[in-house]
Motif scaffolding. Structure first.
Motif, PDB file in Angstrom:
ATOM      1  N   CYS A  99      30.373  15.518  56.547  1.00  0.00           N
ATOM      2  CA  CYS A  99      30.287  16.965  56.325  1.00  0.00           C
ATOM      3  C   CYS A  99      29.614  17.302  54.999  1.00  0.00           C
ATOM      4  N   VAL A 100      28.837  18.382  55.035  1.00  0.00           N
ATOM      5  CA  VAL A 100      28.279  18.978  53.817  1.00  0.00           C
ATOM      6  C   VAL A 100      28.615  20.464  53.888  1.00  0.00           C
ATOM      7  N   GLY A 101      29.001  21.057  52.751  1.00  0.00           N
ATOM      8  CA  GLY A 101      29.387  22.461  52.744  1.00  0.00           C
ATOM      9  C   GLY A 101      28.404  23.344  52.001  1.00  0.00           C
ATOM     10  N   VAL A 102      28.326  24.598  52.463  1.00  0.00           N
ATOM     11  CA  VAL A 102      27.554  25.627  51.747  1.00  0.00           C
ATOM     12  C   VAL A 102      28.541  26.757  51.439  1.00  0.00           C
ATOM     13  N   PRO A 103      28.667  27.143  50.156  1.00  0.00           N
ATOM     14  CA  PRO A 103      29.698  28.125  49.787  1.00  0.00           C
ATOM     15  C   PRO A 103      29.336  29.537  50.217  1.00  0.00           C
ATOM     16  N   LYS A 104      30.245  30.174  50.915  1.00  0.00           N
ATOM     17  CA  LYS A 104      30.009  31.532  51.397  1.00  0.00           C
ATOM     18  C   LYS A 104      31.269  32.350  51.257  1.00  0.00           C
ATOM     19  N   THR A 105      31.272  33.339  50.440  1.00  0.00           N
ATOM     20  CA  THR A 105      32.329  34.349  50.454  1.00  0.00           C
ATOM     21  C   THR A 105      31.856  35.564  49.691  1.00  0.00           C
ATOM     22  N   ILE A 106      32.021  36.695  50.342  1.00  0.00           N
ATOM     23  CA  ILE A 106      31.616  37.957  49.717  1.00  0.00           C
ATOM     24  C   ILE A 106      32.438  38.187  48.446  1.00  0.00           C
ATOM     25  N   ASP A 107      33.667  37.634  48.434  1.00  0.00           N
ATOM     26  CA  ASP A 107      34.565  37.851  47.286  1.00  0.00           C
ATOM     27  C   ASP A 107      34.122  37.068  46.050  1.00  0.00           C
ATOM     28  N   ASN A 108      33.212  36.099  46.237  1.00  0.00           N
ATOM     29  CA  ASN A 108      32.649  35.321  45.122  1.00  0.00           C
ATOM     30  C   ASN A 108      33.710  34.500  44.393  1.00  0.00           C
ATOM     31  N   ASP A 109      34.739  34.077  45.123  1.00  0.00           N
ATOM     32  CA  ASP A 109      35.894  33.486  44.439  1.00  0.00           C
ATOM     33  C   ASP A 109      36.067  31.992  44.680  1.00  0.00           C
ATOM     34  N   LEU A 110      34.985  31.325  45.132  1.00  0.00           N
ATOM     35  CA  LEU A 110      35.076  29.880  45.358  1.00  0.00           C
ATOM     36  C   LEU A 110      34.837  29.153  44.038  1.00  0.00           C
ATOM     37  N   SER A 111      35.717  28.206  43.724  1.00  0.00           N
ATOM     38  CA  SER A 111      35.593  27.485  42.448  1.00  0.00           C
ATOM     39  C   SER A 111      34.388  26.559  42.445  1.00  0.00           C
ATOM     40  N   GLY A 112      33.855  26.319  41.251  1.00  0.00           N
ATOM     41  CA  GLY A 112      32.813  25.308  41.096  1.00  0.00           C
ATOM     42  C   GLY A 112      31.409  25.828  41.279  1.00  0.00           C
ATOM     43  N   THR A 113      31.282  27.061  41.763  1.00  0.00           N
ATOM     44  CA  THR A 113      29.937  27.637  41.868  1.00  0.00           C
ATOM     45  C   THR A 113      29.912  28.958  41.103  1.00  0.00           C
ATOM     46  N   ASP A 114      28.786  29.230  40.477  1.00  0.00           N
ATOM     47  CA  ASP A 114      28.678  30.475  39.717  1.00  0.00           C
ATOM     48  C   ASP A 114      28.402  31.667  40.618  1.00  0.00           C
ATOM     49  N   ALA A 115      27.958  31.404  41.841  1.00  0.00           N
ATOM     50  CA  ALA A 115      27.675  32.527  42.738  1.00  0.00           C
ATOM     51  C   ALA A 115      27.671  32.097  44.192  1.00  0.00           C
ATOM     52  N   CYS A 116      28.155  32.998  45.032  1.00  0.00           N
ATOM     53  CA  CYS A 116      28.043  32.831  46.484  1.00  0.00           C
ATOM     54  C   CYS A 116      27.057  33.890  46.962  1.00  0.00           C
ATOM     55  N   GLN A 121      30.550  16.871  50.223  1.00  0.00           N
ATOM     56  CA  GLN A 121      30.091  17.627  49.058  1.00  0.00           C
ATOM     57  C   GLN A 121      29.732  19.066  49.448  1.00  0.00           C
ATOM     58  N   LEU A 122      29.810  19.936  48.439  1.00  0.00           N
ATOM     59  CA  LEU A 122      29.447  21.340  48.616  1.00  0.00           C
ATOM     60  C   LEU A 122      28.286  21.636  47.675  1.00  0.00           C
ATOM     61  N   VAL A 123      27.234  22.290  48.167  1.00  0.00           N
ATOM     62  CA  VAL A 123      26.150  22.692  47.260  1.00  0.00           C
ATOM     63  C   VAL A 123      26.646  23.873  46.416  1.00  0.00           C
ATOM     64  N   VAL A 124      26.302  23.882  45.152  1.00  0.00           N
ATOM     65  CA  VAL A 124      26.780  24.951  44.266  1.00  0.00           C
ATOM     66  C   VAL A 124      25.681  25.358  43.287  1.00  0.00           C
ATOM     67  N   LEU A 125      25.883  26.531  42.694  1.00  0.00           N
ATOM     68  CA  LEU A 125      24.985  26.999  41.631  1.00  0.00           C
ATOM     69  C   LEU A 125      25.720  26.865  40.301  1.00  0.00           C
ATOM     70  N   ARG A 126      25.086  26.161  39.352  1.00  0.00           N
ATOM     71  CA  ARG A 126      25.639  26.050  37.995  1.00  0.00           C
ATOM     72  C   ARG A 126      24.578  26.560  37.038  1.00  0.00           C
ATOM     73  N   GLY A 127      24.816  27.725  36.441  1.00  0.00           N
ATOM     74  CA  GLY A 127      23.761  28.336  35.625  1.00  0.00           C
ATOM     75  C   GLY A 127      22.622  28.713  36.545  1.00  0.00           C
ATOM     76  N   THR A 128      21.439  28.099  36.317  1.00  0.00           N
ATOM     77  CA  THR A 128      20.314  28.396  37.216  1.00  0.00           C
ATOM     78  C   THR A 128      20.003  27.211  38.129  1.00  0.00           C
ATOM     79  N   GLU A 129      20.800  26.142  38.010  1.00  0.00           N
ATOM     80  CA  GLU A 129      20.519  24.914  38.766  1.00  0.00           C
ATOM     81  C   GLU A 129      21.385  24.815  40.015  1.00  0.00           C
TER      82      GLU A 129
END
Ligand code: F6P
Length: 347
Positions: A119-136, A305-313
């Motif tokens: 499995c690979v995950g892509v973070p999705k939530t309108i609430d923007n409350d998933l840990s480890g990513t700066d943005a959904c 693993q989950l893809v995430v945004l950290r800063g601009t990366e």
């Protein structure tokens, strides 16, 4: 490779952009084949699929919702559910499964990963409350919709000397309330992170009246609570993950403010308008980057693993880490709110 894809949980603008980008990268660079499972985990359990090709994913970048549709199906609640999922996934001879979703959806991915599914995950939530990513993705669009609504509420509130309470989404975190409230110039912003002090809210509203402003806008997240009270819900139903349907704190507050201040007060609940329609350019970009990154992870064999945004990366973190806790509104943003509405309880 043969790759499955699904979208689970509440939809949000940008899901189609992820699907399109992943399919393009996979087909054009690796010769991958894709199977789309319909309506989240339900499509895996019931083996309901659609082909994901260059053709079926063309023209969807700007479309809200998800061509794969979605549901809140909880595999954990279905006897033999994980075995059934593993069986269906194996029958499609999949090398990997990409699940687009928030913490509930990713908790199923994690359980499947522990059973050997890649499995690979892509973070999705309108609430923007998933840990480890700066943005959904979807959050930026929701904030634009909510900000426009707050802008519009200003003129009607002013015309009638009213207080208007605007309820926005945000179950456990007040990201939409804080961002649209600051951007829209709300007088009071209330979030789930802090209990509402109704005395303070009324004091702030009165203070503004005494200093020349004849109307007020209050933005409240649906999950905000009065002290010692539960979240305000609609009916008694809960979804398969045990979440109640949040709705009504705006109206509760409006009644209380009118009673305590004597100012005419109305409430409006933006609800699902925040999740509908075309994604913003920012969300299309972020979603596209996530889709490409998910394919890169699959081909690098980095599963669980989950893809995430950290800063601009764009990078990745273990799914387990992302769902371990809710990402609540940061202290620095709460400090900005406090600077603008300096009463003790109102953030
Ligand atoms: O979790 C995202 C969210 O949009 C919450 O803000 C909201 O409480 C909930 O989903 C609404 O869910 P549904 O679309 O199932 O009514």
């Amino acid at each position: 490779m043969r790759i499955g894809m699904l979208t689970g949980g509440g939809d949000c603008p940008g899901l189609n952009a992820v699907i399109r980008a992943a399919v393009r990268k996979g087909i054009l660079h690796h010769g991958d084949e894709f199977v789309g499972f319909m309506e989240g985990w339900r499509g895996v359990l019931d083996d309901v699929t659609m082909p994901l090709t260059l053709e079926t994913t063309s023209g969807i970048l700007h479309r809200g919702g998800t061509i794969l549709r979605s549901s809140r199906t909880n595999v954990k609640k279905i006897p033999g559910g994980f075995e059934k999922c593993a069986e269906v996934l194996a029958s499609h001879k999949l090398d990997a499964l990409i699940a687009l979703g928030g913490d509930d959806t990713q908790s199923i991915s994690l359980a499947l990963a522990e059973r050997g599914v890649n499995c690979v995950g892509v973070p999705k939530t309108i609430d923007n409350d998933l840990s480890g990513t700066d943005a959904c993705f979807g959050f930026d669009t929701a904030v634009s919709i909510a900000t426009e609504a707050v802008d519009r509420l200003h003129s009607t509130a002013e015309a009638h000397n009213r207080v208007i309470v605007c309820e926005v989404m945000g179950r456990d975190a007040g990201w939409i309330a804080v961002t649209s409230g600051i951007a829209g110039g709300a007088d009071v912003i209330l979030v789930p992170e802090l209990p509402i002090d109704i005395e303070d809210v009324c004091r702030l509203v009165k203070y503004r009246r005494e200093h020349g402003k004849k109307f007020s806008i209050v933005v409240v997240a649906e999950g905000a609570k009065l002290p010692e009270a539960d979240q305000v819900v609609l009916g008694t139903a809960v979804d398969s993950f045990g979440h109640a349907r949040l709705s009504g704190i705006g109206q509760v507050l409006a009644e209380e403010i009118e009673k305590r201040t004597g100012y005419e007060t109305r409430s409006v609940n933006l609800g699902h308008t925040q999740r509908g329609g075309t994604p913003s350019a920012y969300d299309r970009m972020l979603a596209t980057r996530y889709g490409v990154a998910a394919i890169d992870l699959v081909h690098a064999g980095k599963f669980g693993q989950l893809v995430v945004l950290r800063g601009t990366e764009i990078t990745h973190i273990p799914i387990a880490e992302a769902i371990a806790k809710t990402r609540t509104v940061s202290e620095d943003l709460l400090a900005v709110v406090k600077s603008l509405q300096p009463l003790a309880g109102a953030v």
